[in-house]
Design a protein around this motif. Structure first.
Motif, PDB file in Angstrom:
ATOM      1  N   THR A  54      22.347  39.205  34.558  1.00  0.00           N
ATOM      2  CA  THR A  54      22.845  38.415  34.949  1.00  0.00           C
ATOM      3  C   THR A  54      23.543  39.591  36.395  1.00  0.00           C
ATOM      4  N   TRP A  55      23.557  39.359  37.561  1.00  0.00           N
ATOM      5  CA  TRP A  55      24.547  40.460  38.135  1.00  0.00           C
ATOM      6  C   TRP A  55      26.081  40.707  37.721  1.00  0.00           C
ATOM      7  N   LEU A  56      27.015  40.206  37.220  1.00  0.00           N
ATOM      8  CA  LEU A  56      27.528  40.713  36.673  1.00  0.00           C
ATOM      9  C   LEU A  56      28.034  40.348  35.557  1.00  0.00           C
ATOM     10  N   GLU A  57      28.341  41.041  34.729  1.00  0.00           N
ATOM     11  CA  GLU A  57      29.062  41.393  33.405  1.00  0.00           C
ATOM     12  C   GLU A  57      29.846  39.573  33.186  1.00  0.00           C
ATOM     13  N   THR A  58      30.896  40.481  34.195  1.00  0.00           N
ATOM     14  CA  THR A  58      31.615  38.914  34.016  1.00  0.00           C
ATOM     15  C   THR A  58      32.222  38.594  35.134  1.00  0.00           C
ATOM     16  N   ALA A  59      32.712  37.231  35.864  1.00  0.00           N
ATOM     17  CA  ALA A  59      33.029  37.221  36.742  1.00  0.00           C
ATOM     18  C   ALA A  59      34.595  37.565  36.882  1.00  0.00           C
ATOM     19  N   HIS A  60      35.353  38.225  37.973  1.00  0.00           N
ATOM     20  CA  HIS A  60      36.521  38.800  38.602  1.00  0.00           C
ATOM     21  C   HIS A  60      37.695  37.576  38.310  1.00  0.00           C
ATOM     22  N   LEU A  61      38.756  37.214  37.877  1.00  0.00           N
ATOM     23  CA  LEU A  61      39.464  36.684  37.943  1.00  0.00           C
ATOM     24  C   LEU A  61      40.581  36.251  39.000  1.00  0.00           C
ATOM     25  N   LEU A  62      40.102  35.272  40.126  1.00  0.00           N
ATOM     26  CA  LEU A  62      41.068  35.536  41.676  1.00  0.00           C
ATOM     27  C   LEU A  62      42.204  34.137  41.398  1.00  0.00           C
ATOM     28  N   GLN A  63      43.161  34.624  41.595  1.00  0.00           N
ATOM     29  CA  GLN A  63      44.433  33.859  42.103  1.00  0.00           C
ATOM     30  C   GLN A  63      44.455  33.762  42.942  1.00  0.00           C
ATOM     31  N   LEU A  64      44.345  31.871  43.353  1.00  0.00           N
ATOM     32  CA  LEU A  64      44.869  31.259  44.730  1.00  0.00           C
ATOM     33  C   LEU A  64      46.126  31.200  44.895  1.00  0.00           C
ATOM     34  N   LEU A  65      46.765  30.831  45.875  1.00  0.00           N
ATOM     35  CA  LEU A  65      48.051  30.818  46.388  1.00  0.00           C
ATOM     36  C   LEU A  65      48.398  29.880  45.639  1.00  0.00           C
ATOM     37  N   ASP A  66      50.120  29.711  45.951  1.00  0.00           N
ATOM     38  CA  ASP A  66      51.068  28.982  45.500  1.00  0.00           C
ATOM     39  C   ASP A  66      50.782  27.748  47.050  1.00  0.00           C
ATOM     40  N   ALA A 102      26.946  34.728  39.643  1.00  0.00           N
ATOM     41  CA  ALA A 102      26.418  36.370  39.838  1.00  0.00           C
ATOM     42  C   ALA A 102      26.838  36.225  38.273  1.00  0.00           C
ATOM     43  N   ALA A 103      27.710  36.428  37.852  1.00  0.00           N
ATOM     44  CA  ALA A 103      28.005  36.548  36.423  1.00  0.00           C
ATOM     45  C   ALA A 103      27.413  35.461  35.925  1.00  0.00           C
ATOM     46  N   ARG A 104      26.942  34.249  35.787  1.00  0.00           N
ATOM     47  CA  ARG A 104      26.640  33.151  35.275  1.00  0.00           C
ATOM     48  C   ARG A 104      24.798  32.421  35.292  1.00  0.00           C
TER      49      ARG A 104
END
Length: 108
Positions: A79-91, A68-70
């Protein structure tokens, strides 16, 4: 989904989106971020899901936000989003420990 129907993992993507829908399905893309996914993560943890399983679902969200951002464009070429939010994966600290397979397990 139509753009990626050729992928072998399309069924898994569809399953992830179905599971995610009650938690973020009504939100605009710009409101999907780590904070809005916390209820989903908590719900899956309460169901006994391991971190790796939850991460697979989060990876699908991450992919959608990145596209969506790129890549994806609206009728104006934006683009649908200006930037993609960072998602942190679980340990993945709850993964099963490796062990040698028995002959029976190997043959299966």
């Amino acid at each position: 989904m139509l753009d990626y129907q050729h992928k072998r993992s399309i069924g898994r993507y569809a399953q992830s989106l179905k599971i995610l829908d009650p938690h973020i399905g009504d939100l605009p893309l710009r409101q999907v971020h780590q904070g809005t996914l916390e209820s989903f993560i908590q719900h899956r943890r309460e169901q006994g899901m391991r971190a790796n399983t939850i991460n697979r679902d989060l990876t699908v969200v991450r992919r959608i936000l990145t596209l969506a951002a790129r890549l994806w464009r609206d009728e104006s070429g934006l683009t649908w989003l200006e930037t993609a939010h960072l998602l942190q994966l679980l340990d993945c600290d709850d993964a099963r420990k490796p062990y040698p397979l028995s002959w029976d397990e190997q043959s299966r």
